[in-house]
Design an enzyme around this catalytic site. Structure first.
Site, mmCIF file in Angstrom:
data_model
loop_
_atom_site.group_PDB
_atom_site.id
_atom_site.type_symbol
_atom_site.label_atom_id
_atom_site.label_comp_id
_atom_site.label_asym_id
_atom_site.label_seq_id
_atom_site.Cartn_x
_atom_site.Cartn_y
_atom_site.Cartn_z
ATOM 1 N N GLU A 198 -3.829 -9.609 3.753
ATOM 2 C CA GLU A 198 -4.470 -9.224 4.827
ATOM 3 C C GLU A 198 -5.652 -10.131 5.062
ATOM 4 O O GLU A 198 -6.028 -10.655 6.378
ATOM 5 C CB GLU A 198 -5.249 -7.898 4.772
ATOM 6 C CG GLU A 198 -4.030 -6.839 5.123
ATOM 7 C CD GLU A 198 -3.362 -6.295 3.616
ATOM 8 O OE1 GLU A 198 -3.724 -6.980 2.660
ATOM 9 O OE2 GLU A 198 -2.877 -5.209 3.714
ATOM 10 N N GLU A 205 0.884 -1.169 -0.015
ATOM 11 C CA GLU A 205 0.057 0.211 -0.063
ATOM 12 C C GLU A 205 0.934 1.087 -0.074
ATOM 13 O O GLU A 205 0.543 2.396 -0.699
ATOM 14 C CB GLU A 205 -1.055 0.054 1.122
ATOM 15 C CG GLU A 205 -2.061 -1.106 0.972
ATOM 16 C CD GLU A 205 -3.077 -1.343 2.444
ATOM 17 O OE1 GLU A 205 -2.404 -1.511 3.348
ATOM 18 O OE2 GLU A 205 -4.133 -0.969 2.116
HETATM 19 N N1 3HC Z 1 4.465 -7.548 11.457
HETATM 20 C C1 3HC Z 1 5.432 -8.035 12.772
HETATM 21 N N2 3HC Z 1 6.233 -9.014 12.686
HETATM 22 C C2 3HC Z 1 6.158 -9.719 11.575
HETATM 23 C C3 3HC Z 1 5.455 -9.411 10.252
HETATM 24 C C4 3HC Z 1 4.611 -8.540 10.378
HETATM 25 N N3 3HC Z 1 4.003 -7.876 9.539
HETATM 26 N N4 3HC Z 1 5.896 -10.184 9.299
HETATM 27 C C5 3HC Z 1 6.741 -11.160 9.780
HETATM 28 N N5 3HC Z 1 7.015 -10.617 11.142
HETATM 29 C C6 3HC Z 1 7.916 -11.300 12.033
HETATM 30 C C7 3HC Z 1 7.629 -12.828 12.398
HETATM 31 O O1 3HC Z 1 6.485 -13.194 13.322
HETATM 32 C C8 3HC Z 1 8.964 -13.293 12.755
HETATM 33 O O2 3HC Z 1 9.368 -13.231 13.747
HETATM 34 P P1 3HC Z 1 10.222 -13.896 14.861
HETATM 35 O O3 3HC Z 1 11.628 -13.928 14.362
HETATM 36 O O4 3HC Z 1 10.430 -13.133 16.357
HETATM 37 O O5 3HC Z 1 9.681 -15.239 14.984
HETATM 38 C C9 3HC Z 1 9.862 -12.760 11.638
HETATM 39 O O6 3HC Z 1 9.285 -11.355 11.425
HETATM 40 C C10 3HC Z 1 10.510 -13.305 10.434
HETATM 41 O O7 3HC Z 1 9.154 -13.799 9.771
HETATM 42 P P2 3HC Z 1 9.149 -15.283 9.005
HETATM 43 O O8 3HC Z 1 9.559 -16.091 10.109
HETATM 44 O O9 3HC Z 1 7.622 -15.585 8.490
HETATM 45 O O10 3HC Z 1 10.128 -14.960 8.001
HETATM 46 P P3 3HC Z 1 9.949 -15.556 6.280
HETATM 47 O O11 3HC Z 1 11.239 -14.795 5.939
HETATM 48 O O12 3HC Z 1 9.648 -16.937 6.356
HETATM 49 O O13 3HC Z 1 8.844 -14.700 5.885
HETATM 50 C C11 3HC Z 1 7.457 -12.811 5.189
HETATM 51 C C12 3HC Z 1 8.570 -13.340 5.516
HETATM 52 C C13 3HC Z 1 6.951 -13.368 3.779
HETATM 53 C C14 3HC Z 1 7.467 -11.210 5.106
HETATM 54 C C15 3HC Z 1 6.223 -13.204 6.139
HETATM 55 O O14 3HC Z 1 6.931 -13.140 7.479
HETATM 56 C C16 3HC Z 1 5.094 -12.762 6.196
HETATM 57 O O15 3HC Z 1 3.998 -13.112 5.112
HETATM 58 N N6 3HC Z 1 4.717 -11.829 6.954
HETATM 59 C C17 3HC Z 1 3.381 -11.234 7.053
HETATM 60 C C18 3HC Z 1 2.782 -10.505 5.880
HETATM 61 C C19 3HC Z 1 1.716 -9.658 6.240
HETATM 62 O O16 3HC Z 1 0.475 -10.574 6.429
HETATM 63 N N7 3HC Z 1 1.393 -8.708 5.964
HETATM 64 C C20 3HC Z 1 0.106 -7.832 5.935
HETATM 65 C C21 3HC Z 1 0.077 -7.251 7.424
HETATM 66 S S1 3HC Z 1 -1.393 -6.603 7.648
HETATM 67 C C22 3HC Z 1 -1.387 -5.289 6.824
HETATM 68 O O17 3HC Z 1 -0.584 -4.694 6.400
HETATM 69 C C23 3HC Z 1 -2.699 -4.279 7.071
HETATM 70 C C24 3HC Z 1 -2.598 -3.131 6.213
HETATM 71 O O18 3HC Z 1 -3.421 -3.303 5.118
HETATM 72 C C25 3HC Z 1 -3.132 -1.978 7.021
#
Ligand code: 3HC
Ligand code: NAI
Length: 708
Positions: free
Chosen positions: A131, A111
């Site tokens: 999301e 975004e």
């Molecule tokens: N917020 C906070 N922490 C996050 C995060 C996030 N969005 N995404 C990942 N993390 C943290 C994980 O909890 C993990 O923490 P830890 O080391 O303490 O366990 C660390 O980051 C690494 O994450 P992964 O183990 O998942 O690492 P990968 O390299 O396998 O994957 C990734 C990376 C593809 C970015 C994956 O973490 C992911 O899919 N994250 C979530 C993405 C997501 O859903 N984003 C949308 C959020 S909602 C939003 O944005 C609302 C908006 O529209 C207003």
């Protein structure tokens, strides 16, 4: 624990000539926590104010551009500035803003990029609006800007599936303007900004774009509603996503944004959001087990599978899919031919569906070797045994493995129930023996219970967790007991279902209530799918050790005695005419149930769906608490992940222990105590549940709360 950061350390600015480079550096994934939002807003103000700046480049430090909002903030009071305001400031800037995407640009991260005026991608970029997987919708203009850039259908699909696009696909979809080779986002980004400036590229705002063919798009969206409601089975946010896109078509941009915000807040407040975010973090916590943190995994470059039946073949496919060479051992030539055919069948189906080429299939099968000679696995790094569920057969196999395998090879068993300590003791190297409990079909199901016997070496446990990662499984550490975490708890709530059945609920009512809760199938449908004969064999095996005072329901035995083993025999609790997969209710089954009730002198009573679920869930949670109390599961979240990843537990409820927390432990305990008045032998409150209620705590307090 990720420490709270201040804005100036997580967002830095530097002038490269007349280009202000804004770097987001908030490890591990540059999530948009409050400090990042403040930093981005300040950077936009600086860019606006500083006459020396002619353009802005947004770049992420480390592996990600920005992985989205900071998920840990949801459920807490919002801290200003909120992300939509930050995005607005980016878009409103009067100087060109360019985002360079070299890794994850997800959710709020995308975004931010959509609010920039130009987007450059490097090949490793992944762009998505996931999301929906967290019970949310894109809440910072994603629902309004994505349709303007890529069209309504593609944008809606991106948001409803939550599946990210790779760089090339994003380019084709219109989400990015340009794709260049390379791995250095700063250099590539600066070169692109120079190119844009040289061409006098104007400020170009996504909000000002018109959506193509709005009437056709509205009609298409209307059609999607019914389809989405059906597919998302009770999920809240998918339909809200559609509403937002409708608003994008029908309202001016600012009003569309306001609508998006209102619906986003509704999602934030929904229990589904809490459940899905719990599931997200829990799946990342499960790998944090003491042995994997203390020891280095042993290298695993080759695998052997003993037994080529249902599970052996599925496990072989999972390993082949991960790129490993696999040697399968079977009893004789005929069995190994069948084992090979079982493996090949999976790839054959992919080729038939056009999802794999013949050449790719040949390449994968080139890594598969079938054999009847244990000498062929002398050099493999890891062996997984999946022969019959018979302790003597398994011990004989392990003696053979002990004889032939190289020192240090990991020796794993896929047993569902048997005592792995006893299997380990049949070898001279119990430190190398571990349980790897896959779920059927093993190449599809995500759960892998890693069962840790008393004498296993920590580096063997670490190896198992590393293997799970390679196989793309969700590993859960379990202790040795009958059924480990999942099957042990299953046995108890299945029993609760049997009691409900004998007391007056029909199998169809029970299955419907369980589906209504969000499971894909009810327990009697599951029995019919797996084959009633499997549970029957287990019950017979356990008959000798059963407490004679305990209540035993014989209905399933009566059904099995007729040879009705479920789908494979055309009838079980349901009828499956002509190989139908969806069962039909069977009056003869109901007659058997009636007869059994009469024999036991039970006067049937009726149960509402809610009453059914209260017993079903109370049984599940109580045994879950026992499993944690006894250290079979490390934490309540391990039970949650087991059920979500392996037992069809609705992900949006987070897992049984999360469900209990959200219901309130005093309420769950009160139910158990009330049920205990009818059957005190079965309904024994778990000491852990009693203790937590007494202390006013919940299960989540045992989940290393400081991580959240
Ligand atoms: N917020 C906070 N922490 C996050 C995060 C996030 N969005 N995404 C990942 N993390 C943290 C994980 O909890 C993990 O923490 P830890 O080391 O303490 O366990 C660390 O980051 C690494 O994450 P992964 O183990 O998942 O690492 P990968 O390299 O396998 O994957 C990734 C990376 C593809 C970015 C994956 O973490 C992911 O899919 N994250 C979530 C993405 C997501 O859903 N984003 C949308 C959020 S909602 C939003 O944005 C609302 C908006 O529209 C207003
Ligand atoms: P299966 O009966 O389909 O396959 C067993 C295979 O082992 C047969 O092909 C048989 O020829 C072979 N075999 C037997 N003795 C052997 C020996 N001494 N050496 C080499 N091969 C031998 O059984 P399935 O369902 O694959 O189960 C295997 C194991 O996996 C069991 O321990 C079972 O409890 C466990 N399991 C089964 C699950 C399921 O849903 N079927 C799920 C999880 C675990």
């Amino acid at each position: 624990m990720h420490a709270a950061a201040d804005a100036s350390s997580v967002v830095t600015t530097a002038l490269h000539g007349d280009v202000l480079v804004v770097t987001i550096d908030n490890p591990p994934v540059n999530a948009l926590g409050a400090a990042v939002r403040q930093g981005l807003l300040a950077a936009m103000q600086q860019a606006q104010a500083d006459a020396a700046v002619t353009a802005v480049l947004l770049v992420g430090a480390g592996k990600a551009f920005i992985a989205g909002a900071d998920i840990r903030e949801f459920g807490k009071p919002p801290v200003a500035p909120i992300l939509p305001e930050v995005c607005r400031a980016i878009e409103n800037l009067n100087k060109p803003v360019v985002a360079v995407l070299h890794g994850a640009a997800l959710g709020g991260g995308l975004e931010v990029a959509l609010s920039a005026h130009y987007r450059l991608a490097l090949p490793a970029a992944t762009l998505g609006l996931p999301e929906v997987n967290l019970g949310l919708l894109p809440g910072s203009g994603g629902t309004q800007r994505a349709p303007r850039l890529m069209g309504v259908q593609a944008a809606t699909t991106l948001m409803l599936t939550g599946q990210p696009l790779k760089a090339q696909a994003a380019l084709q979809a219109g989400l990015v303007d340009k794709l260049v080779e390379g791995t250095d986002p700063l250099a590539a980004g600066l070169a692109y900004v120079r190119e844009l400036l040289a061409a006098n590229a104007p400020v170009r705002r996504t909000r000002d774009l018109a959506i193509a063919e709005p009437q056709a798009a509205l009609a298409w969206l209307e059609e999607q509603k019914a389809e989405t409601a059906k597919k998302s089975r009770g999920l809240f946010s998918p339909l809200k996503i559609i509403e937002c896109v409708q608003a994008a078509l029908q309202l001016p941009f600012d009003e569309g944004m306001a609508r998006e915000r209102a619906l986003f807040m509704e999602c934030i407040d929904s229990p589904q959001r809490a459940g899905l975010i719990h599931a997200f973090f829990a799946e990342r916590e499960v790998v944090k087990v003491p042995e994997a943190q203390a020891a280095q995994p042993r290298p695993v470059a080759s695998i052997a599978v003993i037994g080529g039946g249902t599970m052996g073949a599925g496990i072989a496919v999972a390993a082949l899919d991960a790129g490993l060479p696999v040697t399968m051992i079977e009893r004789d030539a005929e069995s190994i031919a069948r084992g090979r055919a079982n493996v090949e069948k999976v790839y054959h189906a992919l080729v038939a569906k056009g999802r794999m080429t013949d050449a790719a299939k040949a390449a994968v099968m080139g890594r598969y070797t079938g054999s009847t000679d244990y000498a062929d696995i002398a050099q493999v790094d890891l062996v997984i045994e999946a022969v019959f569920e018979d302790i003597e057969v398994k011990k004989a196999v392990f003696r053979e493995l002990d004889r032939v395998c190289k020192p240090g090879a990991v020796l794993a068993t896929n047993t569902s129930y048997l005592d792995i300590d006893a299997i380990a003791a049949s070898t001279s190297r119990p430190q190398d023996v571990i349980g790897l409990h896959f779920f059927s079909p093993a190449n599809i199901m995500k759960l892998l219970e890693i069962v840790v016997p008393a004498q296993v070496a920590p580096d063997v446990v670490a190896t198992a967790f590393e293997l799970a990662k390679k196989l793309k499984k969700v590993p859960v550490r379990a202790g040795v007991c009958d059924g480990f975490i999942g099957n042990r708890i299953l046995a108890v709530y299945k029993q609760a279902a049997d009691y409900l059945l004998e007391d007056g609920a029909s199998p169809y009512e029970i299955d419907a209530a369980v589906r209504g809760f969000g499971f894909a199938m009810g327990p009697f449908q599951v029995t019919d799918l797996a084959g009633g004969d499997i549970g029957w064999a287990t019950r017979k095996r356990r008959a000798a050790t059963r407490d004679p005072k305990a209540r035993y329901v014989e209905i399933a035995d009566r059904i099995c005695e007729r040879g009705w083993f479920g789908q494979k025999t055309g009838r079980g609790f349901y009828l499956y005419p002509e190989g139908a997969r969806m069962g039909q209710t069977d009056p003869e089954v109901l007659a058997i149930v009636d007869a059994e009730r009469a024999k036991k002198g039970v006067t049937p009573r009726s149960f509402t769906a809610d009453e059914i679920m209260r017993r079903y869930m109370a049984a599940m949670v109580n045994e879950g608490a026992n499993v944690v109390h006894e250290g079979i599961a490390l934490r309540p979240l391990d039970v949650d992940v087991t059920f979500v990843a392996g037992y069809g537990f609705p992900r949006h409820r987070g897992g049984p222990m999360k469900w209990a927390d959200m219901t309130g432990l005093p309420k769950v305990l009160a139910d158990i105590e009330a049920f205990a008045k009818e059957d005190p032998l079965f309904w024994k409150p778990s000491p852990l549940l009693v203790q937590l209620v007494r202390e006013g705590r919940n299960f989540d307090s045992l989940n290393q709360a400081e991580k959240r």
